[in-house]
Design an enzyme around this catalytic site. Structure first.
Site, PDB file in Angstrom:
ATOM      1  N   ASP A 102      19.041  14.236 -47.319  1.00  0.00           N
ATOM      2  CA  ASP A 102      18.975  15.679 -47.198  1.00  0.00           C
ATOM      3  C   ASP A 102      20.248  16.256 -47.826  1.00  0.00           C
ATOM      4  O   ASP A 102      21.265  15.573 -47.929  1.00  0.00           O
ATOM      5  CB  ASP A 102      18.839  16.100 -45.734  1.00  0.00           C
ATOM      6  CG  ASP A 102      18.366  17.556 -45.617  1.00  0.00           C
ATOM      7  OD1 ASP A 102      18.235  18.046 -44.501  1.00  0.00           O
ATOM      8  OD2 ASP A 102      18.157  18.194 -46.680  1.00  0.00           O
ATOM      9  N   ASP A 275       9.999  13.733 -41.271  1.00  0.00           N
ATOM     10  CA  ASP A 275      11.187  13.051 -40.735  1.00  0.00           C
ATOM     11  C   ASP A 275      11.557  13.732 -39.432  1.00  0.00           C
ATOM     12  O   ASP A 275      11.357  14.951 -39.290  1.00  0.00           O
ATOM     13  CB  ASP A 275      12.368  13.126 -41.718  1.00  0.00           C
ATOM     14  CG  ASP A 275      13.217  14.367 -41.453  1.00  0.00           C
ATOM     15  OD1 ASP A 275      12.853  15.433 -41.992  1.00  0.00           O
ATOM     16  OD2 ASP A 275      14.209  14.272 -40.695  1.00  0.00           O
TER      17      ASP A 275
HETATM   18  N1  LIG Z   1      17.657  20.893 -46.076  1.00  0.00           N
HETATM   19  C1  LIG Z   1      16.908  21.238 -45.023  1.00  0.00           C
HETATM   20  N2  LIG Z   1      16.779  20.390 -43.979  1.00  0.00           N
HETATM   21  C2  LIG Z   1      16.046  20.800 -42.880  1.00  0.00           C
HETATM   22  C3  LIG Z   1      15.995  19.957 -41.730  1.00  0.00           C
HETATM   23  C4  LIG Z   1      16.697  18.615 -41.673  1.00  0.00           C
HETATM   24  C5  LIG Z   1      15.673  17.515 -41.839  1.00  0.00           C
HETATM   25  N3  LIG Z   1      16.190  16.232 -41.313  1.00  0.00           N
HETATM   26  C6  LIG Z   1      17.330  15.719 -42.057  1.00  0.00           C
HETATM   27  C7  LIG Z   1      17.849  14.455 -41.441  1.00  0.00           C
HETATM   28  C8  LIG Z   1      18.906  13.860 -42.309  1.00  0.00           C
HETATM   29  C9  LIG Z   1      19.962  13.382 -41.358  1.00  0.00           C
HETATM   30  C10 LIG Z   1      19.844  14.239 -40.138  1.00  0.00           C
HETATM   31  C11 LIG Z   1      18.425  14.690 -40.066  1.00  0.00           C
HETATM   32  C12 LIG Z   1      15.289  20.428 -40.622  1.00  0.00           C
HETATM   33  N4  LIG Z   1      15.137  19.879 -39.380  1.00  0.00           N
HETATM   34  C13 LIG Z   1      14.404  20.776 -38.700  1.00  0.00           C
HETATM   35  N5  LIG Z   1      14.075  20.658 -37.416  1.00  0.00           N
HETATM   36  C14 LIG Z   1      14.581  19.554 -36.609  1.00  0.00           C
HETATM   37  C15 LIG Z   1      14.277  19.983 -35.185  1.00  0.00           C
HETATM   38  C16 LIG Z   1      14.665  18.934 -34.234  1.00  0.00           C
HETATM   39  C17 LIG Z   1      15.980  18.827 -33.808  1.00  0.00           C
HETATM   40  C18 LIG Z   1      16.313  17.842 -32.894  1.00  0.00           C
HETATM   41  C19 LIG Z   1      15.327  16.982 -32.404  1.00  0.00           C
HETATM   42  C20 LIG Z   1      14.015  17.100 -32.860  1.00  0.00           C
HETATM   43  C21 LIG Z   1      13.674  18.073 -33.780  1.00  0.00           C
HETATM   44  N6  LIG Z   1      14.055  21.841 -39.425  1.00  0.00           N
HETATM   45  C22 LIG Z   1      14.603  21.644 -40.635  1.00  0.00           C
HETATM   46  C23 LIG Z   1      14.637  22.461 -41.772  1.00  0.00           C
HETATM   47  C24 LIG Z   1      15.374  22.047 -42.878  1.00  0.00           C
HETATM   48  C25 LIG Z   1      15.506  22.891 -44.048  1.00  0.00           C
HETATM   49  O1  LIG Z   1      14.946  24.009 -44.113  1.00  0.00           O
HETATM   50  N7  LIG Z   1      16.280  22.454 -45.071  1.00  0.00           N
END
Ligand SMILES: Nc1nc2c(CCNCC3CCCC3)c3[nH]c(NCCc4ccccc4)nc3cc2c(=O)[nH]1
Length: 379
Positions: A102, A275
Site C-alpha cells: 500500500d 485485504d
Molecule cells: N491507500 C489506501 N489504503 C486504504 C486502506 C488500507 C488497506 N490495507 C493496507 C494494509 C497494508 C498494511 C496495513 C494494512 C484501507 N483500509 C480500510 N479499512 C480498514 C478497516 C479496518 C481497520 C481495522 C480492522 C479491520 C478493518 N479502508 C481503506 C481505504 C484505503 C484507501 O482508500 N487508500
C-alpha cells in the site's frame, strides 16, 4: 535485469476466466513476476514484513498466494533503503510469491499525527518517534520500488467520512492528479501500479473518478475510501455503482475489507481482491471465525468443551478442543494468538477457494445464501 521484462510474458495481464450466471461474481487470474494469483483472493496483511504471528511457511500453508506490505511502516523502520540494500522485501522476509504494497495514503489518515496535505505531498509525524515525514507521490513510488513489491498502490488522499461533497471532490481530484504523478515516477518494469478510486459515498463522484482513472490505463484498480466506519449497506451501494464503471479486463481490489460476509458481498458485486487485518488482529484477540459465526474462545462456556474449534481447519488446529484454546488465552501463552491467527487466515483462504469453485460451477448465489445462513445460525 528487472528493467528488461521478458517480451513473451504478459506481466499483470488479468485473465477473466468466468462470470457466475447467478451474480456478478468473477473468476479470474493474473500473472506477476513472482507468480500467478487466482481470484477472488484474500491477501493477508504483513504490515511490518511479517503476517503477525505466522512464520512465513505457515502463510504458504494457508493457501495465500499474495500478501501485503506497507510503505508507511517499512520506510520508517527498518527503512526502505536498508530493505533495498538487503535485496528487497521478498528476500528480507523470505516470501517469494507476489507482494502488494500500500502507498501509505491510508496510514497517514489513520495512524500518523496529521500535519497537513498540500498539492505536493502529505506532511505528518511518525507514530514511532515523532519525526516529520514528507510523503509525496514520487517518494511513495520510490519507497515501493526500493521494497521491490510486484504491485504498488498509488498515493491517494483519503478524507474522513462523513464530509462535505466539496472536500470529498477536492481530495478525489487530488488523488487523480497524484495517480498520474505516480505513473510518471515509475522506473521499474517489473512493478505494476494500481490506481485507487475515491469519491466518498457519492455515486456520481465514484463513477467520474473510475472513468478518469480508467483513461490513465492502469493494470488494476482499487476501490478505496471505504470500510472507514460507513454502514455496510452504504459500502455495498458504492460497490454497485463503482464496479460497473471499471474495466472488466482489469482486477478490482476492495481495500481494507473485511469480515467474511463483506468478502462474499464484494465478490457477488464483481470484486476480485481483498485485504484486511481482521483475521490476524481478531486471532490475537481470541476471536475465531467459523462457519457457524465467530467464537470468543475465552468465554467461560468453553472451559470444559472438548469439541474442536473447527474440524475443517489446518491440522495444527483441527484436533484441539475449545477448552484448550480458552486455556491458552487465559494463561497468556503465545501459542494462543499464533494458532488462532493461523486458523483465521486459513479460514479466509478456504472461503476464497470455496467461492472460486462456486463461481466456476455457476452456483455462487446459492453458496452465498448457505454461508450467510451458517454465520447467523450462531452455532
Ligand atoms: N491507500 C489506501 N489504503 C486504504 C486502506 C488500507 C488497506 N490495507 C493496507 C494494509 C497494508 C498494511 C496495513 C494494512 C484501507 N483500509 C480500510 N479499512 C480498514 C478497516 C479496518 C481497520 C481495522 C480492522 C479491520 C478493518 N479502508 C481503506 C481505504 C484505503 C484507501 O482508500 N487508500
Amino acid at each position: 535485469s528487472a528493467l528488461e521484462r521478458p517480451a513473451e510474458v504478459d506481466w499483470f495481464q488479468y485473465k477473466l476466466k468466468h462470470v457466475d450466471v447467478t451474480s456478478k461474481a468473477r473468476r479470474g487470474e493474473f500473472v506477476t513476476p513472482h507468480g500467478v494469483v487466482q481470484t477472488p483472493a484474500f491477501m493477508p496483511v504483513g504490515t511490518q514484513g511479517t503476517v503477525k504471528g505466522l512464520e512465513i511457511g505457515l502463510v504458504h500453508q494457508t493457501g495465500a498466494e499474495m500478501i501485503l506490505g506497507n510503505t508507511y511502516h517499512l520506510s520508517l523502520r527498518p527503512g526502505d533503503d536498508i530493505v533495498a540494500e538487503l535485496g528487497g522485501l521478498h528476500k528480507f522476509m523470505g516470501w517469494h510469491g507476489p507482494i502488494l504494497t500500500d502507498s501509505g495514503g491510508f496510514q497517514i489518515f489513520s495512524l500518523a499525527q496529521m500535519r497537513k496535505v498540500t498539492e505536493k505531498e502529505a506532511i505528518f509525524q511518525s507514530h514511532i518517534d515523532g519525526r516529520k515525514i514528507h510523503l509525496s507521490p514520487e517518494r511513495s513510488i520510490e519507497i515501493q520500488e526500493n521494497l521491490g513489491s510486484d504491485i504498488a498502490m498509488v498515493l491517494d488522499h483519503v478524507v474522513e467520512l462523513p464530509n462535505e461533497t466539496k472536500v470529498i471532490r477536492e481530495a478525489m481530484n487530488r488523488s487523480i492528479r497524484w495517480a498520474k504523478r505516480c505513473q510518471d515516477a515509475a522506473t521499474r518494469k517489473d512493478q505494476a501500479q494500481f490506481a485507487i478510486v475515491q469519491g466518498g459515498l457519492d455515486e456520481g463522484l465514484r463513477v467520474e473518478c473510475a472513468q478518469r482513472l480508467t483513461e490513465l490505463e492502469f493494470p488494476g484498480y482499487a476501490i478505496g475510501g471505504l470500510s472507514v466506519g460507513e454502514p455496510p449497506p452504504e459500502m455495498y451501494r458504492i460497490l454497485d455503482a463503482t464496479c460497473p464503471a471499471l474495466p472488466t479486463n482489469k482486477p478490482r481490489y476492495l481495500m481494507g475489507v473485511g469480515r467474511p460476509e463483506d468478502l462474499l458481498e464484494g465478490i457477488r458485486r464483481g470484486v476480485d481482491l481483498f485485504d484486511c487485518v481482521m483475521p490476524t488482529r481478531n486471532g490475537r484477540n481470541a476471536l475465531a471465525f467459523t462457519d457457524e459465526g465467530t467464537v470468543r474462545v475465552r468465554n467461560a462456556k468453553y472451559q470444559r468443551d472438548s469439541t474442536p474449534l473447527d474440524p475443517k481447519s489446518v491440522p495444527q488446529v483441527a484436533g484441539l478442543s475449545r477448552a484448550y484454546f480458552r486455556h491458552l488465552f487465559m494463561a497468556k501463552e503465545m501459542l494462543g494468538p499464533i494458532l488462532l491467527s493461523l486458523h483465521n487466515v486459513a479460514y479466509y483462504q478456504r472461503l476464497m477457494r470455496e467461492a472460486r469453485q462456486a463461481i466456476e460451477e455457476d452456483r455462487f448465489e446459492a453458496y452465498y445464501e448457505q454461508k450467510m445462513a451458517g454465520w447467523s445460525s450462531g452455532g
